[in-house]
Scaffold this motif. Structure first.
Motif, PDB file in Angstrom:
ATOM      1  N   UNK A 104     -33.051  -4.363  -1.092  1.00 42.00           N
ATOM      2  CA  UNK A 104     -33.976  -5.423  -0.752  1.00 42.00           C
ATOM      3  C   UNK A 104     -35.224  -4.848  -0.096  1.00 42.00           C
ATOM      4  N   UNK A 105     -36.376  -5.320  -0.553  1.00 44.58           N
ATOM      5  CA  UNK A 105     -37.629  -4.924   0.054  1.00 44.58           C
ATOM      6  C   UNK A 105     -38.310  -3.766  -0.631  1.00 44.58           C
ATOM      7  N   UNK A 106     -37.814  -3.345  -1.814  1.00 44.36           N
ATOM      8  CA  UNK A 106     -38.493  -2.281  -2.532  1.00 44.36           C
ATOM      9  C   UNK A 106     -37.751  -0.967  -2.428  1.00 44.36           C
ATOM     10  N   UNK A 107     -38.174   0.028  -3.229  1.00 45.97           N
ATOM     11  CA  UNK A 107     -37.441   1.295  -3.312  1.00 45.97           C
ATOM     12  C   UNK A 107     -37.422   2.090  -2.027  1.00 45.97           C
ATOM     13  N   UNK A 108     -38.387   1.871  -1.128  1.00 47.96           N
ATOM     14  CA  UNK A 108     -38.433   2.654   0.115  1.00 47.96           C
ATOM     15  C   UNK A 108     -37.990   1.839   1.324  1.00 47.96           C
ATOM     16  N   UNK A 109     -37.371   0.675   1.074  1.00 47.45           N
ATOM     17  CA  UNK A 109     -37.002  -0.184   2.200  1.00 47.45           C
ATOM     18  C   UNK A 109     -35.912   0.446   3.060  1.00 47.45           C
ATOM     19  N   UNK A 110     -35.132   1.419   2.505  1.00 43.38           N
ATOM     20  CA  UNK A 110     -34.092   2.076   3.302  1.00 43.38           C
ATOM     21  C   UNK A 110     -34.700   3.081   4.269  1.00 43.38           C
ATOM     22  N   UNK A 111     -36.016   3.361   4.126  1.00 50.05           N
ATOM     23  CA  UNK A 111     -36.664   4.319   4.998  1.00 50.05           C
ATOM     24  C   UNK A 111     -37.192   3.615   6.230  1.00 50.05           C
ATOM     25  N   UNK A 112     -36.682   3.934   7.404  1.00 49.35           N
ATOM     26  CA  UNK A 112     -37.152   3.266   8.615  1.00 49.35           C
ATOM     27  C   UNK A 112     -38.475   3.850   9.086  1.00 49.35           C
ATOM     28  N   UNK A 113     -39.332   3.003   9.579  1.00 52.48           N
ATOM     29  CA  UNK A 113     -40.564   3.436  10.223  1.00 52.48           C
ATOM     30  C   UNK A 113     -40.582   2.833  11.619  1.00 52.48           C
ATOM     31  N   UNK A 114     -39.882   3.449  12.562  1.00 57.38           N
ATOM     32  CA  UNK A 114     -39.719   2.854  13.890  1.00 57.38           C
ATOM     33  C   UNK A 114     -40.978   2.990  14.737  1.00 57.38           C
ATOM     34  N   UNK A 115     -42.040   2.361  14.277  1.00 61.97           N
ATOM     35  CA  UNK A 115     -43.279   2.367  15.036  1.00 61.97           C
ATOM     36  C   UNK A 115     -43.696   0.929  15.295  1.00 61.97           C
ATOM     37  N   UNK A 116     -44.391   0.719  16.363  1.00 61.34           N
ATOM     38  CA  UNK A 116     -44.857  -0.630  16.666  1.00 61.34           C
ATOM     39  C   UNK A 116     -45.974  -1.002  15.695  1.00 61.34           C
ATOM     40  N   UNK A 117     -46.216  -2.288  15.560  1.00 60.53           N
ATOM     41  CA  UNK A 117     -47.215  -2.775  14.622  1.00 60.53           C
ATOM     42  C   UNK A 117     -48.638  -2.655  15.161  1.00 60.53           C
ATOM     43  N   UNK A 118     -48.796  -2.656  16.481  1.00 60.00           N
ATOM     44  CA  UNK A 118     -50.152  -2.568  17.035  1.00 60.00           C
ATOM     45  C   UNK A 118     -50.705  -1.156  16.831  1.00 60.00           C
ATOM     46  N   UNK A 119     -52.018  -1.012  16.683  1.00 60.52           N
ATOM     47  CA  UNK A 119     -52.616   0.303  16.406  1.00 60.52           C
ATOM     48  C   UNK A 119     -52.402   1.274  17.547  1.00 60.52           C
TER      49      UNK A 119
ATOM     50  N   UNK B 279     -43.176  12.126  -0.533  1.00 60.49           N
ATOM     51  CA  UNK B 279     -41.720  12.275  -0.554  1.00 60.49           C
ATOM     52  C   UNK B 279     -41.211  13.121   0.595  1.00 60.49           C
ATOM     53  N   UNK B 280     -42.043  13.998   1.132  1.00 57.82           N
ATOM     54  CA  UNK B 280     -41.588  14.868   2.221  1.00 57.82           C
ATOM     55  C   UNK B 280     -41.241  14.074   3.478  1.00 57.82           C
ATOM     56  N   UNK B 281     -42.144  13.199   3.895  1.00 55.87           N
ATOM     57  CA  UNK B 281     -41.858  12.426   5.101  1.00 55.87           C
ATOM     58  C   UNK B 281     -40.812  11.353   4.831  1.00 55.87           C
ATOM     59  N   UNK B 282     -40.764  10.835   3.603  1.00 56.95           N
ATOM     60  CA  UNK B 282     -39.737   9.847   3.265  1.00 56.95           C
ATOM     61  C   UNK B 282     -38.348  10.486   3.343  1.00 56.95           C
ATOM     62  N   UNK B 283     -38.241  11.698   2.860  1.00 54.93           N
ATOM     63  CA  UNK B 283     -36.962  12.408   2.948  1.00 54.93           C
ATOM     64  C   UNK B 283     -36.600  12.664   4.409  1.00 54.93           C
TER      65      UNK B 283
END
Length: 226
Positions: free
Chosen positions: A79-94, A129-133
């Motif tokens: 769910x959410x696309x092919x990279x949805x299993x990749x977490x990006x634990x960053x806040x949304x604010x800049x 792909x490097x950072x996704x891996x």
């Protein structure tokens, strides 16, 4: 030939023709009866067997559900696309100006608070792909359920290790052999050596270009004005 003999011949001929005509008529009647019986038998067979029910809307939905389940198991239907299993634990604010400045001081700090920005840069260089891996490996380390660990390890292998994958990362043969041995019984640390190698690659190769890129310079400049 006298008249009596001629009459006998004609009589015999008539008898033969009559017998032939009777046989033809009898054969024709038998064929008709057989055809009627076959029709009746076929009709009865149709009535005895239940008619095939037309496809219902729910049938197609059931099949689609099965295909969805297969897609999820193969890693193509998350769910959410092919990279949805990749977490990006960053806040949304800049990020703040101080954080952006810190990215220029240390690659570790960039990977702590600037992953999203660095990922965009790698994407522009066709090496996302490097950072996704790396992120997928970080996500795997958080798992404790053996079944989930095995599933995620398989997905990581298919996405980033397999030579058939368009997102294959660059690893040396020794690390690949280690991974293949580890995949016999996957653990949260199956890809540790490979993750370290890709981290080092990004640090030595991509990070200097990121600091010299217009993306980083513009971001740093805009953060000073805000």
């Amino acid at each position: 030939m006298d008249e009596t003999s001629l009459r006998n011949i004609i009589s015999d001929h008539n008898i033969v023709m009559t017998s032939v005509l009777r046989r033809q008529s009898s054969t024709s009647n038998e064929n008709d009866v057989r055809m009627r019986n076959n029709r009746s038998s076929g009709h009865g067979a149709v009535n005895d067997s239940p008619p095939s029910s037309p496809a219902q809307p729910g049938d197609r939905g059931t099949r689609a559900c099965c295909f969805c389940c297969l897609a999820v198991k193969s890693g193509n239907g998350t769910q959410g696309g092919p990279n949805s299993r990749i977490p990006l634990p960053e806040r949304d604010d800049p990020p703040t100006h101080e954080e952006i400045e810190s990215w220029g001081e240390s690659f570790d700090k960039l990977m702590q608070s600037g992953r999203r920005t660095f990922r965009e840069f790698l994407k522009s260089e066709y090496s996302e792909e490097n950072i996704l891996f790396w992120l997928a490996c970080e996500d795997l380390k958080k798992e404790e359920n053996p079944e989930i660990v095995e599933e995620k390890a398989r997905l990581i292998y298919e996405d980033y290790i397999s030579i058939l994958s368009p997102k294959e990362v660059s690893l040396d043969s020794r690390v690949r052999e280690v991974i293949n041995r580890n995949m016999v019984d996957p653990t949260p640390h199956t890809f540790d050596e490979a993750q370290l190698q890709i981290y080092t690659l990004m640090h030595r190769d991509s990070y200097p270009r990121f600091l010299n890129s217009q993306m980083y310079k513009k971001l740093l400049e805009e953060s000073q004005l805000s």
